[in-house]
Design a protein around this motif. Structure first.
Motif, PDB file in Angstrom:
ATOM      1  N   MET A   1       0.824  -1.194   0.000  1.00  0.00           N
ATOM      2  CA  MET A   1       0.000   0.000   0.000  1.00  0.00           C
ATOM      3  C   MET A   1       0.865   1.254   0.000  1.00  0.00           C
ATOM      4  SD  MET A   1      -3.291  -0.752   2.328  1.00  0.00           S
ATOM      5  CE  MET A   1      -3.788  -2.422   2.620  1.00  0.00           C
ATOM      6  N   SER A   2       1.883   1.249  -0.829  1.00  0.00           N
ATOM      7  CA  SER A   2       2.811   2.382  -0.885  1.00  0.00           C
ATOM      8  C   SER A   2       2.152   3.632  -1.461  1.00  0.00           C
ATOM      9  CB  SER A   2       4.041   2.007  -1.703  1.00  0.00           C
ATOM     10  OG  SER A   2       3.653   1.696  -3.029  1.00  0.00           O
ATOM     11  N   SER A   3       1.008   3.495  -2.124  1.00  0.00           N
ATOM     12  CA  SER A   3       0.322   4.659  -2.675  1.00  0.00           C
ATOM     13  C   SER A   3      -0.458   5.424  -1.606  1.00  0.00           C
ATOM     14  CB  SER A   3      -0.620   4.231  -3.809  1.00  0.00           C
ATOM     15  OG  SER A   3      -1.618   3.358  -3.299  1.00  0.00           O
ATOM     16  N   LEU A   4      -0.443   4.926  -0.382  1.00  0.00           N
ATOM     17  CA  LEU A   4      -1.232   5.534   0.693  1.00  0.00           C
ATOM     18  C   LEU A   4      -0.364   6.343   1.658  1.00  0.00           C
ATOM     19  CD1 LEU A   4      -3.645   2.546   1.430  1.00  0.00           C
ATOM     20  CD2 LEU A   4      -3.911   4.421  -0.199  1.00  0.00           C
ATOM     21  N   ILE A   5       0.612   7.056   1.132  1.00  0.00           N
ATOM     22  CA  ILE A   5       1.533   7.808   1.983  1.00  0.00           C
ATOM     23  C   ILE A   5       0.837   8.898   2.800  1.00  0.00           C
ATOM     24  CG2 ILE A   5       3.593   7.351   0.620  1.00  0.00           C
ATOM     25  CD1 ILE A   5       3.236  10.174  -0.587  1.00  0.00           C
ATOM     26  N   TYR A   6      -0.259   9.436   2.299  1.00  0.00           N
ATOM     27  CA  TYR A   6      -0.965  10.501   3.016  1.00  0.00           C
ATOM     28  C   TYR A   6      -1.859   9.948   4.121  1.00  0.00           C
ATOM     29  CZ  TYR A   6       0.626  13.277  -0.883  1.00  0.00           C
ATOM     30  OH  TYR A   6       1.418  13.903  -1.812  1.00  0.00           O
ATOM     31  N   LEU A   7      -1.985   8.633   4.189  1.00  0.00           N
ATOM     32  CA  LEU A   7      -2.902   8.013   5.142  1.00  0.00           C
ATOM     33  C   LEU A   7      -2.173   7.202   6.209  1.00  0.00           C
ATOM     34  CD1 LEU A   7      -5.496   6.908   2.466  1.00  0.00           C
ATOM     35  CD2 LEU A   7      -5.763   8.767   4.095  1.00  0.00           C
ATOM     36  N   GLN A   8      -0.887   7.435   6.351  1.00  0.00           N
ATOM     37  CA  GLN A   8      -0.129   6.706   7.365  1.00  0.00           C
ATOM     38  C   GLN A   8      -0.679   7.019   8.745  1.00  0.00           C
ATOM     39  OE1 GLN A   8       3.929   7.838   6.642  1.00  0.00           O
ATOM     40  NE2 GLN A   8       4.066   6.605   4.791  1.00  0.00           N
ATOM     41  N   GLY A   9      -0.792   5.981   9.562  1.00  0.00           N
ATOM     42  CA  GLY A   9      -1.305   6.155  10.912  1.00  0.00           C
ATOM     43  C   GLY A   9      -2.772   5.806  11.052  1.00  0.00           C
ATOM     44  N   TYR A  10      -3.474   5.629   9.937  1.00  0.00           N
ATOM     45  CA  TYR A  10      -4.878   5.223   9.995  1.00  0.00           C
ATOM     46  C   TYR A  10      -4.953   3.707  10.130  1.00  0.00           C
ATOM     47  CZ  TYR A  10      -6.509   9.906   8.851  1.00  0.00           C
ATOM     48  OH  TYR A  10      -6.782  11.252   8.886  1.00  0.00           O
ATOM     49  N   PRO A  11      -6.062   3.178  10.675  1.00  0.00           N
ATOM     50  CA  PRO A  11      -6.190   1.727  10.885  1.00  0.00           C
ATOM     51  C   PRO A  11      -6.083   0.942   9.568  1.00  0.00           C
ATOM     52  CG  PRO A  11      -7.970   2.910  11.994  1.00  0.00           C
ATOM     53  CD  PRO A  11      -7.228   3.911  11.169  1.00  0.00           C
ATOM     54  N   GLU A  12      -5.532  -0.248   9.667  1.00  0.00           N
ATOM     55  CA  GLU A  12      -5.318  -1.118   8.510  1.00  0.00           C
ATOM     56  C   GLU A  12      -6.633  -1.421   7.772  1.00  0.00           C
ATOM     57  OE1 GLU A  12      -2.885  -2.735   5.839  1.00  0.00           O
ATOM     58  OE2 GLU A  12      -2.133  -1.864   7.699  1.00  0.00           O
ATOM     59  N   THR A  13      -7.725  -1.588   8.529  1.00  0.00           N
ATOM     60  CA  THR A  13      -9.015  -1.885   7.885  1.00  0.00           C
ATOM     61  C   THR A  13      -9.454  -0.735   6.983  1.00  0.00           C
ATOM     62  OG1 THR A  13     -10.175  -1.055   9.842  1.00  0.00           O
ATOM     63  CG2 THR A  13      -9.833  -3.435   9.707  1.00  0.00           C
ATOM     64  N   LEU A  14      -9.213   0.485   7.430  1.00  0.00           N
ATOM     65  CA  LEU A  14      -9.558   1.667   6.638  1.00  0.00           C
ATOM     66  C   LEU A  14      -8.676   1.761   5.392  1.00  0.00           C
ATOM     67  CD1 LEU A  14     -11.564   3.978   6.790  1.00  0.00           C
ATOM     68  CD2 LEU A  14      -9.895   5.282   8.069  1.00  0.00           C
ATOM     69  N   LEU A  15      -7.394   1.483   5.568  1.00  0.00           N
ATOM     70  CA  LEU A  15      -6.468   1.520   4.434  1.00  0.00           C
ATOM     71  C   LEU A  15      -6.829   0.474   3.390  1.00  0.00           C
ATOM     72  CD1 LEU A  15      -3.062   2.018   6.296  1.00  0.00           C
ATOM     73  CD2 LEU A  15      -4.555   3.751   5.287  1.00  0.00           C
ATOM     74  N   THR A  16      -7.296  -0.677   3.843  1.00  0.00           N
ATOM     75  CA  THR A  16      -7.717  -1.728   2.916  1.00  0.00           C
ATOM     76  C   THR A  16      -8.916  -1.262   2.095  1.00  0.00           C
ATOM     77  OG1 THR A  16      -6.893  -3.425   4.420  1.00  0.00           O
ATOM     78  CG2 THR A  16      -8.480  -4.141   2.754  1.00  0.00           C
ATOM     79  N   GLN A  17      -9.858  -0.591   2.736  1.00  0.00           N
ATOM     80  CA  GLN A  17     -11.031  -0.069   2.020  1.00  0.00           C
ATOM     81  C   GLN A  17     -10.611   0.950   0.964  1.00  0.00           C
ATOM     82  OE1 GLN A  17     -13.753   1.523   4.936  1.00  0.00           O
ATOM     83  NE2 GLN A  17     -14.070  -0.454   5.915  1.00  0.00           N
TER      84      GLN A  17
END
Length: 167
Positions: A1-17
């Motif tokens: 999930m390297s494209s999610l650099i702006y979302l670091q620190g958010y829960p894994e379940t949210l990042l998966t969505q």
């Protein structure tokens, strides 16, 4: 999930969505549906008036704003969306303070709600220097949906980065 650099620190379940939306190429569509309108605050003068209006509504007793401007030197990739500075100078026998806010130029094309979130964030720094509980309470006082807007702004930046619009 390297494209999610702006979302670091958010829960894994949210990042998966979020990753599912990206994989389905629907992130932009979801954001466009939620925030269909951009704004017309394209000049430094208009941005200053916008920030001053928010300050006067919510922070009447705070130090005056001396300058508010878009800044194309702010690199969003370095985790800065806006900057605040407080400069104190001695003039004669008095101490003069100047408060400045700078907003990353990419927010000229952003939905108004995201620009408002950035301005509210920087205005809150006039009273609270650190990102502490009082700081976030002040942000939520000025913008009740602050936390949702911060998250959605990060989603929007993720979408912009996927299309090469952020640097």
């Amino acid at each position: 999930m390297s494209s999610l650099i702006y979302l670091q620190g958010y829960p894994e379940t949210l990042l998966t969505q979020v990753q599912v939306l990206i994989d389905q190429q629907r992130l932009g569509e979801v954001l466009q549906k939620r925030y269909p309108d951009t704004h017309a605050i394209n000049s430094d003068k208009a941005l200053y008036a916008y920030a001053l209006d928010l300050k006067n509504r919510h922070l009447r007793n705070a130090a005056p704003l001396n300058k508010v401007a878009y800044d194309n030197k702010i690199k969003v990739m370095k985790h800065a969306l806006g900057l605040h500075t407080a400069v104190s100078r001695v003039q004669g026998g008095k101490l003069k303070a100047k408060a400045e806010i700078r907003v990353a130029t990419i927010f000229k094309q952003a939905p108004e709600a995201f620009l408002r979130m950035i301005v509210v964030h920087e205005l809150a720094h006039i009273k609270e220097k650190q990102h502490n509980k009082a700081f976030y309470q002040l942000c939520c006082h000025m913008e009740p949906h602050y936390h949702q807007l911060e998250f959605d702004t990060r989603l929007w930046l993720t979408e912009q980065a996927l299309h090469g619009n952020v640097g």
